[in-house]
Structure formats: structure tokens, C-alpha cells
Design an enzyme around this catalytic site. Sequence first.
Site, PDB file in Angstrom:
ATOM      1  N   CYS A 203       0.981  -1.061  -0.016  1.00  0.00           N
ATOM      2  CA  CYS A 203      -0.145  -0.034   0.182  1.00  0.00           C
ATOM      3  C   CYS A 203       1.095   1.246  -0.046  1.00  0.00           C
ATOM      4  O   CYS A 203       1.848   1.302   0.566  1.00  0.00           O
ATOM      5  CB  CYS A 203      -0.900   0.155   1.217  1.00  0.00           C
ATOM      6  SG  CYS A 203      -1.983  -1.309   1.378  1.00  0.00           S
ATOM      7  N   CYS A 229       2.055  -8.080   7.066  1.00  0.00           N
ATOM      8  CA  CYS A 229       0.673  -7.530   7.275  1.00  0.00           C
ATOM      9  C   CYS A 229      -0.398  -8.440   7.882  1.00  0.00           C
ATOM     10  O   CYS A 229      -1.299  -8.215   8.332  1.00  0.00           O
ATOM     11  CB  CYS A 229       0.120  -7.307   5.664  1.00  0.00           C
ATOM     12  SG  CYS A 229       0.344  -8.766   4.619  1.00  0.00           S
TER      13      CYS A 229
HETATM   14 FE1  SF4 Z   1      -2.269  -1.322   3.492  1.00  0.00          FE
HETATM   15 FE2  SF4 Z   1      -1.728  -2.376   5.963  1.00  0.00          FE
HETATM   16 FE3  SF4 Z   1      -0.712   0.098   5.499  1.00  0.00          FE
HETATM   17 FE4  SF4 Z   1      -3.469  -0.209   5.909  1.00  0.00          FE
HETATM   18  S1  SF4 Z   1      -1.538  -0.490   7.587  1.00  0.00           S
HETATM   19  S2  SF4 Z   1      -2.294   0.900   4.524  1.00  0.00           S
HETATM   20  S3  SF4 Z   1      -3.886  -2.190   4.890  1.00  0.00           S
HETATM   21  S4  SF4 Z   1      -0.459  -1.939   4.364  1.00  0.00           S
END
Ligand code: SF4
Length: 233
Positions: A203, A229
Site C-alpha cells: 500500500c 501484514c
Molecule cells: Fe495497507 Fe496495511 Fe498500510 Fe493499511 S496498514 S494502508 S492495509 S499496508
Amino acid sequence: MTTTQAHGDRKELAERAGRELEDASALEVLTWAAETFGPKFCVTSSMEDAVVAHLASRVMPGVDVVFLDTGYHFEETIGTRDAVEALMDVNLLTLLPCRTVAEQDAVYGPKLHDRDPDLCCALRKVGPLDAGLAGYDAWATGLRRDESPTRAGTPVVGWDGKRGKVKISPIARWTQDDVDAYVAEHGVLTNPLLMDGYASVGCAPCTRRVAEGEDARAGRWAGRGKTECGLHG
Ligand code: SF4
């Protein structure tokens, strides 16, 4: 022959296959997966590259390729997803979280990823993938042992006890040079960000470029004490 085994049988099958296929090629591992699980098998892809999807489509044309659209992806990642869907012999399935980013912001406040990335990943990645994989007995990932210390013990075939599924990592033993060679030989689609200093693409708010000598996943959640994650935990 395609069979759907009971939970306990699948665990034993996974552990045995992990031992027997440790030295097998990626195509041999995927051929075993296709013959064993048929339509109950899918590939997951972050759209960092389409290497595993490409390998799987060679042994199982039209294979399901599952992509998790968190709502926070770089536009290059969505473009790679679109190109894979248009150009490859796969059935591209996009999973969405139950809330849009705006809806999540309304409930938890903005930029949850900066304040509680574990919760953000649980809401936008882990939950949707758990739901999306419900209809499958086995799933393939692009995990490699050389990506980070946390992935050094990745089995080629293992048991995903949390989901009760067989987890297949056909390129677990590959190095980055092996990936680069396969991409070059077969003209495999890759995320343009890999040519722009990113070694691992997630992300946008949680991904940065890596410096020379850093491991591939050093740019993920940098400075936040988080390395995975939760999809592979
Ligand atoms: Fe993506 Fe996880 Fe970052 Fe949220 S915390 S933006 S789901 S990588």
C-alpha cells in the site's frame, strides 16, 4: 485427479508434499497443485509482478488469480492488475474490504495506517483475504526465502493452520536473480515501481523505496516495527 480432502487429510497431505517437493521446480510444484486441487486452487498476487500467476497459467490455463484491492494501492499496482487481466490466461478476481477508505476513516479516524497499522491491515487485508479464500482448499503465494529473515523458513508446500488450507510457495527457493531471469525469458508483467527504487510493493502509505544493500522488504512499514501484514502469519 481432482479431490477435495477433509481438513486433517489436507494437513497431512501438505506436510508430506512439503517434504517431497522441496527440491521440485516451481512448475512441478504447481502441476501437483493443479492436479490435486483443480478449481479449489488459486494464486494470490500483490501485483508486484505476475511471475507466479504466469507459472500457474502454464499448468492450469484460466487459473483463478486473487488480488486484494485495499483502496490504498499505487496507481501502478492497479495498472499492473488491469494488464494481467487483459493479457494473461487467468481468471482475475479482485477482493474488496467491507468498508471503503472513506467509510473506515469515518469509523476509526483518518490515517489508521499511521496510528494502528495492525488494525488497518486486519480490516483491509486479512479479513477480506480470509473471506475470499473460503471456497478454496489451497492457495499459492509468491513468498521467497531470500526476501527477509521472517520468510527464510518458508516451505514450498505447507499448512496454513489459521485458514485450514494448503499454502503453496512455488518460488520459495528462488532468488531475485531467478525472478529477474524468468521475467526476462517470458516477458512477464511487472509493476513499474520495481524500476523506480521499490523492491517490494504494498500500500502507498506504508511503502517506501529501499536503499542499496537493504533487504527487499525494508521499505514496508519502515520505522513502525512491523514487517508483515498478517496474511502469512
Ligand atoms: Fe495497507 Fe496495511 Fe498500510 Fe493499511 S496498514 S494502508 S492495509 S499496508
